[in-house]
Design a protein around this motif. Structure first.
Motif, mmCIF file in Angstrom:
data_model
loop_
_atom_site.group_PDB
_atom_site.id
_atom_site.type_symbol
_atom_site.label_atom_id
_atom_site.label_comp_id
_atom_site.label_asym_id
_atom_site.label_seq_id
_atom_site.Cartn_x
_atom_site.Cartn_y
_atom_site.Cartn_z
ATOM 1 N N VAL A 1 -40.929 -1.433 0.035
ATOM 2 C CA VAL A 1 -40.153 -1.649 -1.165
ATOM 3 C C VAL A 1 -41.001 -1.997 -2.149
ATOM 4 C CG1 VAL A 1 -38.164 -3.046 -2.050
ATOM 5 C CG2 VAL A 1 -38.168 -2.471 0.414
ATOM 6 N N GLN A 2 -42.089 -2.752 -2.099
ATOM 7 C CA GLN A 2 -42.723 -3.113 -3.352
ATOM 8 C C GLN A 2 -43.449 -1.909 -3.632
ATOM 9 O OE1 GLN A 2 -43.898 -6.937 -4.193
ATOM 10 N NE2 GLN A 2 -43.705 -5.444 -6.145
ATOM 11 N N VAL B 1 -33.729 -7.882 -1.813
ATOM 12 C CA VAL B 1 -33.338 -7.686 -3.497
ATOM 13 C C VAL B 1 -33.625 -8.624 -4.250
ATOM 14 C CG1 VAL B 1 -31.186 -7.043 -4.609
ATOM 15 C CG2 VAL B 1 -31.294 -6.073 -2.425
ATOM 16 N N ILE C 1 -41.140 -9.155 -5.874
ATOM 17 C CA ILE C 1 -40.986 -7.878 -6.025
ATOM 18 C C ILE C 1 -40.406 -7.799 -7.473
ATOM 19 C CG2 ILE C 1 -39.679 -5.895 -5.509
ATOM 20 C CD1 ILE C 1 -39.599 -6.844 -2.664
ATOM 21 N N PHE C 2 -39.505 -8.566 -7.954
ATOM 22 C CA PHE C 2 -39.167 -8.282 -9.105
ATOM 23 C C PHE C 2 -40.263 -8.689 -10.340
ATOM 24 C CE2 PHE C 2 -36.952 -9.446 -12.746
ATOM 25 C CZ PHE C 2 -35.821 -8.832 -12.870
ATOM 26 N N ILE D 1 -34.748 -1.862 -6.984
ATOM 27 C CA ILE D 1 -35.031 -2.521 -6.197
ATOM 28 C C ILE D 1 -33.843 -2.513 -4.940
ATOM 29 C CG2 ILE D 1 -35.261 -4.871 -4.987
ATOM 30 C CD1 ILE D 1 -36.521 -5.675 -7.877
ATOM 31 N N VAL E 1 -41.095 0.347 -5.467
ATOM 32 C CA VAL E 1 -40.398 -0.176 -6.545
ATOM 33 C C VAL E 1 -41.603 0.197 -7.757
ATOM 34 C CG1 VAL E 1 -39.793 -2.122 -7.950
ATOM 35 C CG2 VAL E 1 -38.873 -1.527 -5.626
#
Lengths: 352, 217
Positions: B52-53, B110, B115-116, B80, B56
């Motif tokens: 995911v990272q 999420v 990640i954000f 994400i 994204v």
């Protein structure tokens, strides 16, 4: 460079604390002249636990010496090695690690395998005390955290209760339930049956002729130790008496099966780890509130949580969790009851 | 809007060690305690986060010139959420037993701060290749942390690794309970900090004893 800085701060702290070697130091008030020291207080508390220890040896035989000794040895040794390894001032002989080990040992069942005292002492001293900054900085009572860790890790091994034999060399004692266990599972009537009549139940509980952790069984020996501490003014009545009082009142009101106000407070007062917890562990200077009013709140909280767990919870005994939970609230209680600063003006309410 | 001047390898190393999500930044601690009670769960969680990272960061970096800064947060969230749904569904299809245990936490990716944060502070300001390198580094850092924590927790708590019993006897049950998660994360964090301090001291000592060579920059 950082090493040098660390060394300097260490030396400053040593200079500030050690008045004997630096008699001309001028410090801020209060200028208290007293012979008391950490070591003296700690060794006195250890001495006050001696009667209970003797009773545990009398009832449980060599196992008591073995388990308690292993706890003390591990506690002192791990504190010594930790401080040596991190180049700190070594304080392992001031009796506080010894006390932690002794209290932990008295809180263990007699028939534990050898690795339980060792693991418990390591958790108590290294994780609960040293990693938080050493004596005086720990949030929780080290011995109790050690025991909580053991009870959660090895729930089966930590609840094997040997029958007290009072025969010095009977090694393989039979196992039985603790009075609180019987009380929880089968009620007070069954408890009377096991111990004979009411008078013999009370006297057996008072003397300590019952199953339980090593040092907690003999209420009379613990009371002798507590009397020494109160006489020396190392502990005050506030925490133990509010703790015991709350337990007695709650047991009287809610403890009976026949409705309100039918419970038997004496059984609850004399069984479990209540005497040991109320006099020797809830009163730990570091983890209880410092203000007297706060100490009473602390004791009442301990008693209420203890009875909540004993009567409604999943465990038969709740002194340990009660003290640990109230330990977290100690700083909060202190803030809530702290007296007004001298000369401080009360904030005026805003006019609308 | 500074572009990074680090090489790709430095970016990966940065994410793995000096800005490790769990042990350095101390964010995304919720999964580090919730899913690390066995090595298998920790492994799958780590792999999902790497995926995911990286994706994204790649996507955000691709569309960075089209994002209106005022609505960048909803856009990041959608990107994400898209990738998390992808991994969530594929795990539900192909790794059913693991999904039953950690499925909830996969969906919670999420809401991962890490990640954000990388999308916000790095990917949206940098070109594609460095962004992918950064995402990969951060993901691998998280993966390593999960592996280390779950290794110790499963070994101590169940006496097993990857579900295979290794040590017989009475394991430390507390280590697979949530309380043990806090113990494990705290002790490992302390250990890595200690190693760091030691390394810095050694470096400083080496610099002091070395002949005074002027090093600038």
């Amino acid at each position: 460079m950082p090493k040098q800085v660390r060394h300097d701060t260490k030396r400053k702290i040593e200079m500030a604390t050690d008045v004997k070697t630096h008699p001309l130091i001028v410090s801020v008030s209060p200028h208290v002249r007293d012979e008391e020291s950490i070591a003296k207080i700690m060794w006195t508390v250890n001495f006050a636990l001696l009667p209970a220890f003797i009773m545990s040896v009398y009832y449980f035989g060599p196992r008591a010496v073995y388990v308690t000794g292993l706890c003390i040895l591990t506690a002192v040794l791990s504190e010594h090695l930790f401080q040596k390894g991190l180049n700190r001032k070594i304080t392992s002989t001031d009796g506080s690690a010894f006390l932690t080990g002794l209290l932990l040992g008295m809180n263990l069942p007699p028939a534990v395998p050898f690795y339980i005292p060792i693991a418990g002492s390591l958790v108590a001293v290294v994780i609960t005390k040293m990693l938080f900054g050493g004596l005086g900085y720990n949030i929780f009572n080290p011995a109790l955290v050690g025991r909580a860790f053991l009870l959660i890790s090895w729930p089966k091994l930590m609840t094997i209760w040997s029958t007290p034999t009072a025969q010095f060399l009977a090694m393989d004692a039979r196992t039985t339930a603790t009075p609180l266990g019987i009380l929880k599972e089968e009620g007070a009537v069954k408890l009377m049956e096991v111990f004979g009549d009411k008078a013999s139940l009370y006297s057996q509980l008072l003397m300590g002729n019952r199953a339980g952790s090593l040092g907690e069984t003999s209420a009379i020996a613990l009371l002798i130790g507590a009397a020494i501490l109160i006489y020396k003014r190392y502990i005050t009545w506030h925490i133990p008496f509010s703790f015991l009082g709350t337990v007695a009142v709650a047991a009287w009101i809610f403890g009976g099966r026949g409705g309100l106000f039918t419970g038997d407070p004496v059984i609850h007062l004399l069984s479990g780890g209540l005497m040991l917890g109320a006099f020797f562990m809830a009163t730990d200077y570091v983890t209880c509130p410092t203000i007297k009013k706060g100490q009473i709140i602390f004791g009442i909280g301990c008693g209420a949580i203890t009875m909540l767990i004993r009567l409604k919870g999943g465990f038969p005994e709740g002194v340990m969790f009660a003290i640990l939970l109230m330990n977290c609230f100690a700083p909060l209680i202190d803030r809530g009851v702290s007296p007004k600063m001298f000369g401080a003006v009360k904030k005026k309410e805003e006019k609308k | 809007m500074a572009h990074t001047d680090k090489s790709n390898w430095e970016l990966i190393k940065n994410g793995m060690f000096s800005e490790n999500t769990i042990f350095r930044m101390a964010i995304s601690l919720c999964p580090s305690i919730a899913v690390t009670n066995s090595l298998k769960n920790g492994f799958f969680m780590g792999v999902s986060v790497i995926f995911v990272q990286t994706m994204v960061n790649l996507t955000v970096s691709l569309i960075r010139n089209f994002i209106n800064p005022k609505i960048r947060i909803p856009i990041f969230m959608m990107v994400i959420a898209g990738y998390v749904s992808l991994i969530d569904m594929s795990m539900a299809a192909f790794a059913r037993p693991v999904y039953k245990q950690i499925g909830l936490y996969i969906q919670l990716i999420v809401a991962f701060a890490s990640i954000f944060a990388r999308a916000e502070v790095f990917a949206v300001k940098n070109k594609i290749i460095p962004s992918v390198a950064d995402g990969l580094g951060m993901g691998i850092g998280f993966f390593l942390a999960m592996i280390v924590i779950s290794f110790f927790r499963e070994l101590l708590g169940k006496g097993a690794l990857w579900g295979l019993p290794i040590v017989s006897g009475n394991p430390l049950l507390i280590m697979v309970l949530p309380a043990g998660g806090f113990f494990a994360v705290g002790l490992l964090m302390g250990f890595f900090n200690w190693v760091d301090i030691r390394l810095a001291e050694r470096k400083a000592a080496a610099a002091e004893t070395a002949p005074s060579v002027e090093t600038t920059g």
